[in-house]
Design a protein around this motif. Structure first.
Motif: not given
Length: 108
Positions: A91-104
């Motif tokens: 998913m897209r996330c502001p700042g760090p870019g794409p957030l992988a499945p299971g990541a935080a």
């Protein structure tokens, strides 16, 4: 701990948007409508549960969003943690870019 979360969600144009406030310390779970609960869930209508609020942000057939896609949790110091709850969809996330499945990631 922060006072609460003010959340604006937009999945397309401005007509597909919701702005809501969540109580201090209360996490928000975002995801696709649950087909099994189609009668009790509506798009962009928060569902308050025990210690969390669920916000359906995608229709049942919109498979580019997991049923349990993201969790937003308030952290001390005015920060939030955004977790990708999906086992398969980034998913897209502001700042760090794409957030992988299971990541935080923690954000200010």
């Amino acid at each position: 701990m922060i006072d609460g979360i003010n959340l604006s969600v937009r999945t397309g144009d401005a007509t597909d948007a919701v702005t809501m406030s969540v109580a201090p310390g209360e996490p928000v779970a975002l995801g696709r409508l649950d087909a099994a609960a189609a009668e009790s869930e509506r798009l962009f209508v928060p569902i308050r549960g025990a210690g969390t609020t669920r916000l359906p942000i995608a229709a049942v057939g919109q498979t580019s969003v997991s049923r349990r896609q993201a969790r937003i949790e308030p952290l001390p110091g005015g920060r939030v943690r955004i977790s990708n709850l999906s086992a398969s969809l980034a998913m897209r996330c502001p700042g760090p870019g794409p957030l992988a499945p299971g990541a935080a990631v923690g954000l200010a």
